[in-house]
Write a protein that holds these residues in place. Structure first.
Motif, PDB file in Angstrom:
ATOM      1  N   ARG A 140      12.334  21.054  -7.021  1.00 38.48           N
ATOM      2  CA  ARG A 140      12.715  22.335  -6.408  1.00 38.48           C
ATOM      3  C   ARG A 140      12.367  23.504  -7.328  1.00 38.48           C
ATOM      4  N   ASP A 141      12.681  23.348  -8.608  1.00 44.09           N
ATOM      5  CA  ASP A 141      12.394  24.420  -9.561  1.00 44.09           C
ATOM      6  C   ASP A 141      10.887  24.625  -9.739  1.00 44.09           C
ATOM      7  N   PHE A 142      10.146  23.528  -9.729  1.00 45.51           N
ATOM      8  CA  PHE A 142       8.693  23.607  -9.879  1.00 45.51           C
ATOM      9  C   PHE A 142       8.063  24.339  -8.694  1.00 45.51           C
ATOM     10  N   ARG A 143       8.567  24.041  -7.506  1.00 48.02           N
ATOM     11  CA  ARG A 143       8.058  24.729  -6.312  1.00 48.02           C
ATOM     12  C   ARG A 143       8.313  26.236  -6.410  1.00 48.02           C
ATOM     13  N   ALA A 144       9.484  26.586  -6.954  1.00 52.12           N
ATOM     14  CA  ALA A 144       9.809  28.012  -7.060  1.00 52.12           C
ATOM     15  C   ALA A 144       8.977  28.692  -8.149  1.00 52.12           C
TER      16      ALA A 144
END
Length: 342
Positions: A140-144
């Protein structure tokens, strides 16, 4: 000359389940396999035992092949089914339809609970490993951010080397999870008041108290059936005792966990949770758990779905064949064990 032994008698059988369950679980191939081991009534699955058509079928039925949506088989139903001797269930629990009247009459009962336990255990194993590596949160953090983090600076508590997994209840599913965990470098604790130290040693786990399980585990996976004694078993105190950033996984029933307490501890960002079941199930849209970024909530999908339903049908076909041959069930349900089953 040696004579060929006669083929096993094909008992008269009928389907009793919801139409949607019959369509999902009993594909044409499964129905054909059933027809080879029993004389299956050529009518749609019964979902109402009170109709004239259902009574006509019940009058000659020896084996009921049941599934989700089967009505209760009470004394009135049994009175209309004088030849009925066995129930083969194509799903897990039989609590909703096998009544005391069935046990009183000596009806033999089989369940596909063992087959349904496997995908739940597979889901649990996956979530234990994914949570240890914090895969869902980091994805999730990587996508953001769309920028890779400094992987050598990953905190030392991330990963699955020598983490401690606590299993709450050595149920069918709990035991299967323990089995699937064996190849990994994990320490496994178990709490189950009905398991002896010797049996725990045979499972390759350490038996501990309930408080020790929650206080000493990096992941606690709940596999306790919902019974009056287990409602709210995972209490506020137990949740508060969990290690910071520990993970609670629940694939059992939502009401085993004090959900208000769980919501509070998640909103305080003390632990993480993977919830395939809630109370109620599903949660209402406005429930605060939906807003907890440290909670992964899945739509009760851990059990058999899609092609996994074929496993349930295959088990049922095998059980009918065994029973028809006089070999008894491989997966019997005993009345005296009902208090310990989901």
């Amino acid at each position: 000359m040696h004579s060929t032994p006669p083929a096993p008698r094909r008992p008269r059988a009928a389907l009793a389940m919801g139409a949607d369950a019959a369509a999902a679980v009993l594909a044409p191939g499964s129905l054909a396999a059933l027809a080879e081991v029993c004389a299956l009534a050529p009518v749609p699955a019964i979902d109402d035992f009170t109709t004239e058509a259902a009574r006509a079928v019940l009058a000659n039925t020896e084996v009921l092949i049941t599934g989700w949506g089967c009505p209760p088989i009470h004394a009135g139903v049994l009175a209309a089914a004088p030849a009925l001797r066995a129930v083969v269930h194509t799903a897990g629990t039989v609590r909703g339809h096998v009544t005391d009247a069935c046990w009183d009459r000596g009806i033999e009962v089989s369940s596909a609970a063992a087959a349904n336990a496997l995908p739940v255990a597979e889901y649990t194993l996956a979530m234990i490993l994914l949570s240890g590596k914090r895969v869902l949160e980091r994805a999730r953090d990587f996508r953001a951010a769309r920028v890779r983090d400094a992987w050598l600076a990953t905190p030392p508590d991330v990963g699955n080397y020598r983490r401690t997994v606590g299993i709450l209840s050595a149920s069918l599913i709990g035991r299967r999870v323990i089995e699937l965990l064996r190849p990994y470098d994990l320490r496994v604790l178990l709490h189950d008041p009905y398991v002896t130290d010797e049996e725990a040693a045979g499972l390759g786990v350490r038996l501990v108290s309930l408080p020790a399980l929650f206080a000493g585990s990096d992941v606690v996976s709940v596999h306790t059936p919902l019974l009056p004694a287990t409602t709210g078993l995972v209490s506020r105190d137990l949740l508060a005792s969990m290690r910071p950033d520990a993970v609670l996984i629940n694939t059992s029933r939502g009401a085993v966990v004090d959900q208000d307490a769980l919501t509070d501890v998640l909103r305080a960002d003390r632990i993480r949770a993977v919830l395939d079941v809630t109370d109620p199930d599903p949660l209402p849209p406005e429930h605060p758990l939906w807003e907890c970024g440290n909670a992964t909530i899945t739509p009760h999908l851990a059990g058999s779905q899609g092609n996994e339903l074929r496993r349930l049908a295959d088990l049922a076909v095998g059980e009918v064949a065994r029973w028809a041959a006089g070999d008894g069930f491989a997966h019997p349900v005993r009345r005296e064990r009902l208090a310990f089953l989901a």
